[in-house]
Design a protein around this motif. Structure first.
Motif, PDB file in Angstrom:
ATOM      1  N   SER A 105      23.033 -47.288  21.034  1.00 19.50           N
ATOM      2  CA  SER A 105      22.896 -48.572  20.355  1.00 19.50           C
ATOM      3  C   SER A 105      22.121 -49.481  21.296  1.00 19.50           C
ATOM      4  CB  SER A 105      24.265 -49.151  20.035  1.00 19.50           C
ATOM      5  OG  SER A 105      25.030 -49.259  21.200  1.00 19.50           O
ATOM      6  N   VAL A 106      21.469 -50.455  20.734  1.00 22.98           N
ATOM      7  CA  VAL A 106      20.571 -51.248  21.571  1.00 22.98           C
ATOM      8  C   VAL A 106      20.676 -52.726  21.231  1.00 22.98           C
ATOM      9  CG1 VAL A 106      18.594 -50.963  20.013  1.00 22.98           C
ATOM     10  CG2 VAL A 106      18.187 -51.360  22.424  1.00 22.98           C
ATOM     11  N   ALA A 107      20.592 -53.523  22.272  1.00 23.00           N
ATOM     12  CA  ALA A 107      20.466 -54.975  22.110  1.00 23.00           C
ATOM     13  C   ALA A 107      19.262 -55.395  22.932  1.00 23.00           C
ATOM     14  CB  ALA A 107      21.729 -55.679  22.619  1.00 23.00           C
ATOM     15  N   ASN A 108      18.502 -56.338  22.436  1.00 22.87           N
ATOM     16  CA  ASN A 108      17.330 -56.738  23.211  1.00 22.87           C
ATOM     17  C   ASN A 108      17.240 -58.256  23.317  1.00 22.87           C
ATOM     18  OD1 ASN A 108      16.613 -57.323  20.658  1.00 22.87           O
ATOM     19  ND2 ASN A 108      14.854 -55.953  20.553  1.00 22.87           N
ATOM     20  N   LYS A 109      16.526 -58.657  24.300  1.00 18.07           N
ATOM     21  CA  LYS A 109      16.331 -60.086  24.556  1.00 18.07           C
ATOM     22  C   LYS A 109      15.016 -60.222  25.317  1.00 18.07           C
ATOM     23  CE  LYS A 109      18.982 -63.975  24.430  1.00 18.07           C
ATOM     24  NZ  LYS A 109      19.948 -64.298  23.374  1.00 18.07           N
ATOM     25  N   SER A 110      14.290 -61.267  24.995  1.00 20.12           N
ATOM     26  CA  SER A 110      13.039 -61.471  25.716  1.00 20.12           C
ATOM     27  C   SER A 110      13.076 -62.804  26.453  1.00 20.12           C
ATOM     28  CB  SER A 110      11.856 -61.412  24.755  1.00 20.12           C
ATOM     29  OG  SER A 110      12.040 -62.323  23.716  1.00 20.12           O
ATOM     30  N   VAL A 111      12.230 -62.904  27.430  1.00 11.78           N
ATOM     31  CA  VAL A 111      12.170 -64.119  28.240  1.00 11.78           C
ATOM     32  C   VAL A 111      10.709 -64.406  28.564  1.00 11.78           C
ATOM     33  CG1 VAL A 111      12.503 -62.814  30.389  1.00 11.78           C
ATOM     34  CG2 VAL A 111      13.071 -65.236  30.319  1.00 11.78           C
ATOM     35  N   TYR A 112      10.382 -65.687  28.530  1.00 13.30           N
ATOM     36  CA  TYR A 112       9.021 -66.113  28.891  1.00 13.30           C
ATOM     37  C   TYR A 112       9.054 -66.670  30.311  1.00 13.30           C
ATOM     38  CZ  TYR A 112       7.674 -65.482  24.036  1.00 13.30           C
ATOM     39  OH  TYR A 112       7.426 -64.934  22.811  1.00 13.30           O
ATOM     40  N   ILE A 113       8.192 -66.171  31.141  1.00  5.79           N
ATOM     41  CA  ILE A 113       8.153 -66.577  32.554  1.00  5.79           C
ATOM     42  C   ILE A 113       6.877 -67.374  32.772  1.00  5.79           C
ATOM     43  CG2 ILE A 113       8.142 -65.738  34.922  1.00  5.79           C
ATOM     44  CD1 ILE A 113       9.380 -63.112  33.716  1.00  5.79           C
ATOM     45  N   LYS A 114       7.047 -68.624  33.174  1.00  3.59           N
ATOM     46  CA  LYS A 114       5.872 -69.488  33.362  1.00  3.59           C
ATOM     47  C   LYS A 114       5.558 -69.614  34.853  1.00  3.59           C
ATOM     48  CE  LYS A 114       6.257 -71.685  29.017  1.00  3.59           C
ATOM     49  NZ  LYS A 114       6.242 -72.782  28.146  1.00  3.59           N
ATOM     50  N   ARG A 115       4.318 -69.705  35.127  1.00  2.00           N
ATOM     51  CA  ARG A 115       3.873 -69.708  36.526  1.00  2.00           C
ATOM     52  C   ARG A 115       4.494 -70.856  37.314  1.00  2.00           C
ATOM     53  NH1 ARG A 115      -0.032 -67.402  39.494  1.00  2.00           N
ATOM     54  NH2 ARG A 115      -0.818 -68.531  41.296  1.00  2.00           N
TER      55      ARG A 115
ATOM     56  N   VAL B  90      17.142 -60.367  35.369  1.00  4.11           N
ATOM     57  CA  VAL B  90      18.586 -60.162  35.449  1.00  4.11           C
ATOM     58  C   VAL B  90      19.180 -60.345  34.052  1.00  4.11           C
ATOM     59  CG1 VAL B  90      20.734 -60.949  36.500  1.00  4.11           C
ATOM     60  CG2 VAL B  90      18.604 -61.030  37.804  1.00  4.11           C
ATOM     61  N   ALA B  91      19.950 -59.366  33.623  1.00  6.80           N
ATOM     62  CA  ALA B  91      20.607 -59.452  32.310  1.00  6.80           C
ATOM     63  C   ALA B  91      22.030 -59.986  32.487  1.00  6.80           C
ATOM     64  CB  ALA B  91      20.646 -58.086  31.656  1.00  6.80           C
ATOM     65  N   HIS B  92      22.394 -60.933  31.625  1.00  2.00           N
ATOM     66  CA  HIS B  92      23.744 -61.498  31.644  1.00  2.00           C
ATOM     67  C   HIS B  92      24.435 -61.069  30.356  1.00  2.00           C
ATOM     68  CE1 HIS B  92      22.670 -64.513  34.841  1.00  2.00           C
ATOM     69  NE2 HIS B  92      21.465 -64.152  34.401  1.00  2.00           N
ATOM     70  N   PHE B  93      25.598 -60.497  30.475  1.00  5.41           N
ATOM     71  CA  PHE B  93      26.332 -60.067  29.284  1.00  5.41           C
ATOM     72  C   PHE B  93      27.807 -59.949  29.617  1.00  5.41           C
ATOM     73  CE2 PHE B  93      27.152 -55.677  30.605  1.00  5.41           C
ATOM     74  CZ  PHE B  93      26.211 -55.524  31.609  1.00  5.41           C
ATOM     75  N   LYS B  94      28.615 -59.883  28.562  1.00  2.13           N
ATOM     76  CA  LYS B  94      30.058 -59.721  28.749  1.00  2.13           C
ATOM     77  C   LYS B  94      30.441 -58.322  28.293  1.00  2.13           C
ATOM     78  CE  LYS B  94      34.524 -61.933  27.957  1.00  2.13           C
ATOM     79  NZ  LYS B  94      35.261 -60.707  28.001  1.00  2.13           N
TER      80      LYS B  94
ATOM     81  N   ASN C 192      34.585 -53.957  34.094  1.00  2.00           N
ATOM     82  CA  ASN C 192      35.127 -53.773  32.751  1.00  2.00           C
ATOM     83  C   ASN C 192      35.762 -55.068  32.225  1.00  2.00           C
ATOM     84  OD1 ASN C 192      35.852 -52.389  30.413  1.00  2.00           O
ATOM     85  ND2 ASN C 192      37.888 -51.949  31.216  1.00  2.00           N
ATOM     86  N   GLY C 193      35.295 -55.518  31.091  1.00  2.00           N
ATOM     87  CA  GLY C 193      35.861 -56.706  30.457  1.00  2.00           C
ATOM     88  C   GLY C 193      35.391 -58.013  31.046  1.00  2.00           C
ATOM     89  N   LEU C 194      34.484 -57.982  31.976  1.00  5.91           N
ATOM     90  CA  LEU C 194      34.058 -59.214  32.647  1.00  5.91           C
ATOM     91  C   LEU C 194      32.649 -59.603  32.225  1.00  5.91           C
ATOM     92  CD1 LEU C 194      35.248 -58.357  36.262  1.00  5.91           C
ATOM     93  CD2 LEU C 194      36.464 -59.709  34.536  1.00  5.91           C
ATOM     94  N   SER C 195      32.385 -60.895  32.358  1.00  2.12           N
ATOM     95  CA  SER C 195      30.997 -61.334  32.228  1.00  2.12           C
ATOM     96  C   SER C 195      30.287 -60.947  33.501  1.00  2.12           C
ATOM     97  CB  SER C 195      30.938 -62.853  32.040  1.00  2.12           C
ATOM     98  OG  SER C 195      31.441 -63.200  30.783  1.00  2.12           O
TER      99      SER C 195
ATOM    100  N   SER D 112      21.978 -63.640  27.960  1.00  6.94           N
ATOM    101  CA  SER D 112      20.737 -64.287  28.396  1.00  6.94           C
ATOM    102  C   SER D 112      20.038 -63.392  29.411  1.00  6.94           C
ATOM    103  CB  SER D 112      21.025 -65.663  29.018  1.00  6.94           C
ATOM    104  OG  SER D 112      21.799 -65.491  30.182  1.00  6.94           O
ATOM    105  N   VAL D 113      18.798 -63.721  29.640  1.00  5.61           N
ATOM    106  CA  VAL D 113      18.027 -63.030  30.676  1.00  5.61           C
ATOM    107  C   VAL D 113      17.495 -64.099  31.626  1.00  5.61           C
ATOM    108  CG1 VAL D 113      16.014 -61.603  31.178  1.00  5.61           C
ATOM    109  CG2 VAL D 113      17.348 -61.174  29.123  1.00  5.61           C
ATOM    110  N   SER D 114      17.812 -63.947  32.884  1.00  6.87           N
ATOM    111  CA  SER D 114      17.278 -64.891  33.867  1.00  6.87           C
ATOM    112  C   SER D 114      16.303 -64.139  34.774  1.00  6.87           C
ATOM    113  CB  SER D 114      18.404 -65.508  34.690  1.00  6.87           C
ATOM    114  OG  SER D 114      19.059 -64.501  35.434  1.00  6.87           O
ATOM    115  N   TYR D 115      15.600 -64.887  35.584  1.00  6.33           N
ATOM    116  CA  TYR D 115      14.668 -64.227  36.503  1.00  6.33           C
ATOM    117  C   TYR D 115      14.644 -64.965  37.827  1.00  6.33           C
ATOM    118  CZ  TYR D 115      11.551 -67.815  34.563  1.00  6.33           C
ATOM    119  OH  TYR D 115      11.007 -68.996  34.136  1.00  6.33           O
ATOM    120  N   ARG D 116      14.293 -64.181  38.852  1.00  3.47           N
ATOM    121  CA  ARG D 116      14.192 -64.726  40.203  1.00  3.47           C
ATOM    122  C   ARG D 116      12.829 -64.371  40.759  1.00  3.47           C
ATOM    123  NH1 ARG D 116      18.841 -62.932  44.091  1.00  3.47           N
ATOM    124  NH2 ARG D 116      18.319 -60.885  43.273  1.00  3.47           N
TER     125      ARG D 116
END
Lengths: 352, 489
Positions: A310-320, A155-159, A228-231, A132-136
């Motif tokens: 190699s690539v992985a992508n994810k998008s996020v919509y940020i609302k006001r 912020v990118a979240h991945f394992k 390494n190996g962690l989320s 997931s992608v979160s934002y602050r």
């Protein structure tokens, strides 16, 4: 007599000749610079070839594109894919080209003068998907006490997979957002003969869409030594609120790329150089060696790094309404289409 | 005095022995590393090595040893010569065998002593070929074959005949000159690399097509704007005008195998610019000086012409064809105005029906052919190939004619799955369209005069028969009777 002689010596003593000091500045070489990467996503992927000039890129135009070169990408099975020069110094792969996981890729360059260059092989290692992608929403202090920087940190979240050493490189694709204008506030120009600056509300258009084609300002690299190996979660980038971007909805797309150790080292050093602020704690400026080598003269310095990832992508919509801090909105008292690049139709993939 | 002197001497000796030192020469042995394999293909290896030391060296040679065994018995040496500076070096060899494992180690020779680096394993790659272009052409055509790991000894065979390899770029693009045709016009391409035979799926087609003049037409009449019909191996031609000037009141018949045409009686009054298909003719007018449109309509059946009910329309220069026993009459001209009308005549019921108009102006000079229940037309304005489905009453663009249409009245026929189009007035080009994949291939150019137009076109036994009439300004030349074998060479 002795006294006069003594006075004369005292007078002569502080005098001295000034020898001019000639600084012998060597004429710098114009170095081949390679910039670009390929991924396991479909193309076109872009490789830029330029020739550096002696003292940096401050003056546009001193960096000269290299034209009419034969540029190809070759995989470890021998398959050669030729790139096409679409504009001076810019070479792109065919649209249907995508690197394959597990294979190594080499960039081959033959200049019009005959010199040949090659990269060291870069292997395509798998990359962990972005969960997931979160934002602050952030407000950062600046030198100006009256003006803080406001924006959004992604912020990118991945394992991270535990069975291998992973090296990450994050970029962002061009962002896109809703341009909010106020055509009802439109006023006639001051040169209008009948009613200068008089109100003349327009019916259209209050909202448009804009894709930003800004140059890459910053990037993030990391290795999995510490996770390494962690989320894990890694701050990727900071998107500054310029008063337009976050008036409604902003779409950010993150590219998470799995790169080689060599590419990670190169990018980390580049990042260090980019973050030089002039303090005594800065890294000394340095010429970072990449993975390109001249076949005619292995001692020739070639700048840049050919990355295969190699690539992985994810998008996020940020609302006001989800942001805690926002900049003072910029008012566009006109049709939103006057903003360069703004269109009434949503860009491809717009689905907030 | 002596004691004092000895004391001074002893002090000097002591000081000298304490503060003096020998300058010892440190001899540093450089480290050699066999670095990365930069490039490996079927026969070629490029590898980097590095000499690591803190000082200059006096190497008489450096480079790489390559061997098929790890003990490096009888190795191949890549010698890069003398070297003074430490650093990276790159060696290359282009004489390896495909699909074979090799061992490589860097070396440097200092004072006749070899210092070796670590051993790297390399396996040469297997060659392959994917596709080629163009897939047809005459002898001498340059064909480009795409592949990978192509070696310098690559040979290419078209059938059994060896082509001339002109260039191999990046070991992946091979250019070869097509050799002379042997006994087959469609041949497979074989690529031979270090004894390994590779083949391409698609065959190469030599440009073929043989034109033979059968006879001069037995009459001095050069038929323009007449009719031609065909019933199996019997061809008919007649009516129209002689060179566009006076009405032609003759009709001729030819049976395949005969020596020449035979004159027969006219089945009806002579028509100028009527439509004609294999079995029908009609319409047009009574001549250039009497351009009154007529509605005559005749059918050829079992060698007999019979009058049918009058046409429900009047027009000249219309184009006609038959699909599934029905007759279609398209376009034409009425009072000088081009028409796009399409009429369908159901032979079973004898009923005419008007279909949707054609998307462009059509007359008898437009290239067309029948295939798979559809009629295909080439729009002379843009060379688009349009397919007309009479059942669905639907038109669609399917391809584009790549050649020169000339000034119309060209050949458009089908033999099997191949359509043959070309030989318009003033053009010597003939093209073949593979209807299964819409691939165009040019045939050999027409060897006769192009200052002529086709008065009649027939197909029988895989051959195309043409009656060609020279243009009006050419004096004293009879019409010619040609046969074209599309696969002849």
């Amino acid at each position: 007599m002795v006294k006069r002689l003594l006075l004369f010596i005292i007078f002569i003593f502080p005098l001295s000749c000034i020898d001019p000091y000639n600084i012998g500045i060597e004429e710098g070489e114009q170095l081949l610079t390679v910039d670009g990467f390929i991924t396991n996503d479909f193309g076109p992927h872009t490789i830029r070839l330029t020739r550096s000039d002696t003292y940096g890129s401050v003056f546009e135009g001193l960096i000269r594109p290299i034209r009419r070169a034969t540029v190809s990408v070759r995989d470890s099975q021998g398959l050669v894919t030729f790139l096409t020069e679409t504009e001076p110094g810019t070479y792109v792969t065919p649209n249907d080209f995508a690197a394959k996981l597990g294979l190594s890729y080499t960039l081959q360059i033959r200049l019009s003068e005959g010199q040949e260059y090659t990269s060291f092989p870069e292997k395509i290692n798998p990359v962990a998907p972005i969960d997931s992608v979160s934002y602050r929403s952030l407000q950062l202090a600046t030198d100006n006490r009256l003006e803080d920087r406001v924006g959004v940190q992604l912020v990118a979240h991945f394992k991270d997979p535990s069975d291998q050493s992973n090296f990450y490189y994050w970029r962002t694709n061009p962002g896109m957002f809703v341009v909010v204008a106020n055509p009802e506030l439109y006023t006639l120009p001051p040169t209008d003969p009948t009613n200068p600056r008089g109100p003349a509300p327009k019916d259209c258009c209050a909202t448009c869409y804009l894709v930003e084609n800004s140059r890459l300002q910053n990037f993030t690299v990391a290795s999995d030594e510490e996770f390494n190996g962690l989320s894990t979660r890694v701050p990727i980038t900071f998107i500054e609120d310029n008063g337009l971007r976050f008036k409604d909805t902003y779409r950010a797309e993150i590219l998470q790329m799995g790169i080689s150790q060599g590419a990670h080292r190169f990018l980390r050093l580049v990042n260090q150089q980019l973050n030089i602020t002039g303090s005594v704690f800065d890294q000394p400026p340095a010429n970072i060696r990449g993975n390109m080598v001249s076949l005619d003269n292995p001692d020739e310095v070639v700048l840049g790094y050919f990355i295969a990832a190699s690539v992985a992508n994810k998008s996020v919509y940020i609302k006001r309404e989800d942001l805690e801090f926002t900049a003072i909105p910029r008012i566009i008292p006109d049709d939103c289409q006057i903003v360069p690049g703004a269109t009434l139709t949503p860009p491809a993939g717009w689905n907030p | 005095m002596i004691k004092r002197f000895i004391g001074v001497i002893s002090t000097y000796v002591l000081l000298f022995s304490v503060f003096s030192s020998c300058e010892e020469k440190i001899d540093v042995t450089p480290s050699i590393i066999t670095e990365d394999v930069l490039y490996v293909s079927g026969e070629r290896l490029r590898i980097s090595g590095r000499i690591i030391t803190t000082q200059n060296i006096e190497a008489s040679d450096h480079g790489f040893y390559i061997s098929e065994n790890e003990s490096f018995n009888q190795p191949t040496t890549i010698s890069l010569g003398e070297r003074v500076n430490p650093g990276r070096f790159i060696g290359e060899i282009s004489s390896l065998v495909i699909d074979r494992k090799y061992f490589v180690k860097a070396f440097v020779t200092i004072q006749d002593e070899n210092i070796f680096g670590n051993i790297a394993e390399v396996e040469t790659l297997s060659p392959s070929v994917f596709n080629f272009s163009p897939n047809n052409g005459p002898e001498g055509t340059i064909v480009s074959i795409s592949g990978q790991n192509l070696t310098s000894d690559t040979q290419v065979f078209f059938g059994d005949v060896k082509g001339t390899v002109i260039d191999i770029s990046f070991e992946s693009i091979l250019k070869v000159r097509v050799p002379p045709i042997s006994d087959q016009s469609v041949v497979n391409i074989k690529v031979l690399i270090q004894g390994k035979e590779l083949s391409l799926e698609e065959p190469f087609e030599y440009t073929t097509g043989k034109y033979s003049k059968l006879a001069d037409f037995p009459s001095a009449i050069r038929i323009f704007d007449g009719i031609y019909l065909q019933e199996d191996d019997v061809f008919y031609i007649g009516m129209g005008t002689d060179r566009g000037q006076t009405m032609n009141n003759t009709m001729w018949k030819y049976q395949v195998g005969d020596g020449n045409w035979q004159e027969i009686s006219l089945p009806s009054r002579s028509l100028w610019r009527p439509f004609s298909s294999n079995s029908y003719y009609g319409g047009g007018s009574l001549g250039p000086t009497n351009p009154v449109p007529v509605t005559d309509f005749y059918q050829l059946k079992n060698g007999q012409f019979s009058a049918m009910s009058d046409l429900p329309f009047v027009k000249s220069r219309a184009l006609a064809f038959e699909i599934s026993g029905n007759l279609y009459v398209v376009g034409g001209v009425l009072n000088g105005i081009p028409s796009r009308e399409v009429f369908e005549y159901a032979a079973s019921s004898g009923i005419w029906k008007k279909l949707r108009d054609a998307p462009f102006d059509i007359n008898e000079t437009v290239l067309n052919f029948t295939y798979g229940g559809k009629q295909y037309f080439i729009d002379p304005l843009n060379k688009d190939l349009l397919a007309f489905d009479p059942i669905a009453d639907f038109w669609e663009t399917v391809s584009r004619f790549p050649g020169d249409l000339g000034n119309g009245t060209g050949v458009g026929v089908v033999i099997g799955d191949r359509a043959y189009l070309g030989l318009g007035n003033r053009s010597n080009e003939m093209w073949e369209l593979n209807m299964t994949n819409l691939n165009w291939a040019e045939k050999n150019k027409f060897t006769g005069s192009t200052v002529a137009r086709n008065s009649a076109i027939y197909v029988h036994g895989g051959l195309i028969y043409l009656v060609r009439s020279a243009e009006v300004q050419i004096q004293g030349v009879p019409s010619e009777f040609w046969v074209f074998d599309p696969n002849g060479f």
